[in-house]
Motif scaffolding. Sequence first.
Motif, PDB file in Angstrom:
ATOM      1  N   GLN A  95      18.634  52.321  40.161  1.00 45.97           N
ATOM      2  CA  GLN A  95      18.576  53.300  41.240  1.00 45.97           C
ATOM      3  C   GLN A  95      19.376  54.520  40.843  1.00 45.97           C
ATOM      4  OE1 GLN A  95      19.733  51.861  45.127  1.00 45.97           O
ATOM      5  NE2 GLN A  95      18.556  53.474  46.123  1.00 45.97           N
ATOM      6  N   ALA A  96      18.685  55.633  40.745  1.00 44.94           N
ATOM      7  CA  ALA A  96      19.318  56.906  40.438  1.00 44.94           C
ATOM      8  C   ALA A  96      19.699  57.592  41.744  1.00 44.94           C
ATOM      9  CB  ALA A  96      18.368  57.777  39.637  1.00 44.94           C
ATOM     10  N   PRO A  97      20.653  58.505  41.701  1.00 48.31           N
ATOM     11  CA  PRO A  97      21.080  59.199  42.926  1.00 48.31           C
ATOM     12  C   PRO A  97      19.907  59.885  43.615  1.00 48.31           C
ATOM     13  CG  PRO A  97      22.620  59.624  41.151  1.00 48.31           C
ATOM     14  CD  PRO A  97      21.472  58.890  40.544  1.00 48.31           C
ATOM     15  N   GLY A  98      19.765  59.634  44.900  1.00 46.01           N
ATOM     16  CA  GLY A  98      18.717  60.275  45.667  1.00 46.01           C
ATOM     17  C   GLY A  98      17.334  59.689  45.482  1.00 46.01           C
ATOM     18  N   LYS A  99      17.243  58.596  44.721  1.00 42.42           N
ATOM     19  CA  LYS A  99      15.936  57.984  44.468  1.00 42.42           C
ATOM     20  C   LYS A  99      15.931  56.537  44.951  1.00 42.42           C
ATOM     21  CE  LYS A  99      14.628  60.840  40.519  1.00 42.42           C
ATOM     22  NZ  LYS A  99      14.105  60.842  39.134  1.00 42.42           N
ATOM     23  N   GLU A 100      14.718  56.023  45.102  1.00 43.92           N
ATOM     24  CA  GLU A 100      14.591  54.624  45.494  1.00 43.92           C
ATOM     25  C   GLU A 100      14.854  53.711  44.297  1.00 43.92           C
ATOM     26  OE1 GLU A 100      11.267  55.111  49.063  1.00 43.92           O
ATOM     27  OE2 GLU A 100      10.799  53.954  47.267  1.00 43.92           O
ATOM     28  N   ARG A 101      15.221  52.491  44.612  1.00 39.79           N
ATOM     29  CA  ARG A 101      15.410  51.495  43.555  1.00 39.79           C
ATOM     30  C   ARG A 101      14.073  51.203  42.901  1.00 39.79           C
ATOM     31  NH1 ARG A 101      19.131  46.369  44.846  1.00 39.79           N
ATOM     32  NH2 ARG A 101      20.395  48.163  45.500  1.00 39.79           N
ATOM     33  N   GLU A 102      14.051  51.172  41.569  1.00 38.25           N
ATOM     34  CA  GLU A 102      12.799  50.941  40.872  1.00 38.25           C
ATOM     35  C   GLU A 102      12.920  49.759  39.907  1.00 38.25           C
ATOM     36  OE1 GLU A 102      11.293  53.784  38.077  1.00 38.25           O
ATOM     37  OE2 GLU A 102      13.249  54.132  37.134  1.00 38.25           O
ATOM     38  N   PHE A 103      11.798  49.099  39.727  1.00 38.20           N
ATOM     39  CA  PHE A 103      11.701  47.995  38.776  1.00 38.20           C
ATOM     40  C   PHE A 103      11.816  48.525  37.354  1.00 38.20           C
ATOM     41  CE2 PHE A 103      10.249  44.176  36.841  1.00 38.20           C
ATOM     42  CZ  PHE A 103       9.336  44.552  35.854  1.00 38.20           C
ATOM     43  N   VAL A 104      12.530  47.783  36.512  1.00 35.82           N
ATOM     44  CA  VAL A 104      12.664  48.150  35.111  1.00 35.82           C
ATOM     45  C   VAL A 104      12.017  47.095  34.209  1.00 35.82           C
ATOM     46  CG1 VAL A 104      14.258  48.624  33.218  1.00 35.82           C
ATOM     47  CG2 VAL A 104      14.788  49.430  35.535  1.00 35.82           C
ATOM     48  N   ALA A 105      12.438  45.852  34.372  1.00 36.05           N
ATOM     49  CA  ALA A 105      11.938  44.785  33.495  1.00 36.05           C
ATOM     50  C   ALA A 105      12.202  43.438  34.149  1.00 36.05           C
ATOM     51  CB  ALA A 105      12.618  44.838  32.130  1.00 36.05           C
ATOM     52  N   ALA A 106      11.431  42.431  33.725  1.00 32.83           N
ATOM     53  CA  ALA A 106      11.623  41.080  34.247  1.00 32.83           C
ATOM     54  C   ALA A 106      11.226  40.064  33.193  1.00 32.83           C
ATOM     55  CB  ALA A 106      10.809  40.871  35.520  1.00 32.83           C
ATOM     56  N   ILE A 107      11.758  38.868  33.353  1.00 32.51           N
ATOM     57  CA  ILE A 107      11.457  37.780  32.427  1.00 32.51           C
ATOM     58  C   ILE A 107      11.382  36.481  33.212  1.00 32.51           C
ATOM     59  CG2 ILE A 107      13.905  37.414  31.869  1.00 32.51           C
ATOM     60  CD1 ILE A 107      12.947  36.814  28.956  1.00 32.51           C
ATOM     61  N   SER A 108      10.406  35.673  32.870  1.00 29.40           N
ATOM     62  CA  SER A 108      10.244  34.405  33.565  1.00 29.40           C
ATOM     63  C   SER A 108      11.279  33.401  33.097  1.00 29.40           C
ATOM     64  CB  SER A 108       8.837  33.839  33.321  1.00 29.40           C
ATOM     65  OG  SER A 108       8.711  33.441  31.957  1.00 29.40           O
ATOM     66  N   TRP A 109      11.426  32.309  33.868  1.00 25.93           N
ATOM     67  CA  TRP A 109      12.387  31.271  33.478  1.00 25.93           C
ATOM     68  C   TRP A 109      11.874  30.456  32.305  1.00 25.93           C
ATOM     69  CZ3 TRP A 109      16.916  29.094  33.146  1.00 25.93           C
ATOM     70  CH2 TRP A 109      17.002  27.745  32.808  1.00 25.93           C
ATOM     71  N   SER A 110      10.634  29.988  32.404  1.00 20.84           N
ATOM     72  CA  SER A 110      10.180  28.962  31.474  1.00 20.84           C
ATOM     73  C   SER A 110       9.512  29.520  30.230  1.00 20.84           C
ATOM     74  CB  SER A 110       9.212  28.012  32.184  1.00 20.84           C
ATOM     75  OG  SER A 110       8.164  28.754  32.767  1.00 20.84           O
ATOM     76  N   SER A 111       8.513  30.375  30.429  1.00 18.25           N
ATOM     77  CA  SER A 111       7.718  30.818  29.276  1.00 18.25           C
ATOM     78  C   SER A 111       8.332  32.000  28.562  1.00 18.25           C
ATOM     79  CB  SER A 111       6.303  31.188  29.731  1.00 18.25           C
ATOM     80  OG  SER A 111       6.336  32.364  30.518  1.00 18.25           O
ATOM     81  N   GLY A 112       9.237  32.688  29.238  1.00 19.60           N
ATOM     82  CA  GLY A 112       9.802  33.892  28.633  1.00 19.60           C
ATOM     83  C   GLY A 112       8.880  35.089  28.716  1.00 19.60           C
ATOM     84  N   ALA A 113       7.852  34.970  29.540  1.00 19.32           N
ATOM     85  CA  ALA A 113       6.952  36.115  29.728  1.00 19.32           C
ATOM     86  C   ALA A 113       7.732  37.290  30.298  1.00 19.32           C
ATOM     87  CB  ALA A 113       5.822  35.732  30.670  1.00 19.32           C
ATOM     88  N   THR A 114       7.377  38.485  29.834  1.00 23.67           N
ATOM     89  CA  THR A 114       8.110  39.678  30.243  1.00 23.67           C
ATOM     90  C   THR A 114       7.183  40.722  30.856  1.00 23.67           C
ATOM     91  OG1 THR A 114       7.903  40.622  28.024  1.00 23.67           O
ATOM     92  CG2 THR A 114       9.893  39.340  28.496  1.00 23.67           C
ATOM     93  N   ASP A 115       7.782  41.635  31.572  1.00 22.26           N
ATOM     94  CA  ASP A 115       7.069  42.745  32.183  1.00 22.26           C
ATOM     95  C   ASP A 115       8.004  43.945  32.177  1.00 22.26           C
ATOM     96  OD1 ASP A 115       5.595  43.419  35.472  1.00 22.26           O
ATOM     97  OD2 ASP A 115       5.109  44.194  33.490  1.00 22.26           O
TER      98      ASP A 115
END
Length: 121
Positions: free
Chosen positions: A35-55
């Motif tokens: 979250q940057a000043p004056g902006k909404e919180r945005e998604f950056v990256a994610a990883i699953s628990w089991s397979s390690g799949a990322t986004d």
Amino acid sequence: QVQLVESGGGLVQVGDSLRLSCAASGRYAMGWFRQAPGKEREFVAAISWSSGATDYVDSVKGRFTISRDNAKNTVYLQMNSLQPEDTAVYYCAAKAALSGTYRSSNLYNYWGQGTQVTVSS
């Protein structure tokens, strides 16, 4: 109650690298948001628990890498080629549900306190 503890933020120059860490116990998919000043919180990256799949959000693809070490209960966000627009407070979050998109902050159950990343030009 799951406690998430982030570390690794700081002040860097354009083109530098930082690695954020998030200590979290339990079997959760993990995400990083910012979250940057004056902006909404945005998604950056994610990883699953089991397979390690990322986004990743498009703006960080090829520069940021999310990874996890389940033995250490730690998730990392390696950030390379940092730009001023990457300046924000970065939050890690844990998502319990197996279904649903990684990109919606509403689907995450637990949040860290945030760590500041500032990229100076």
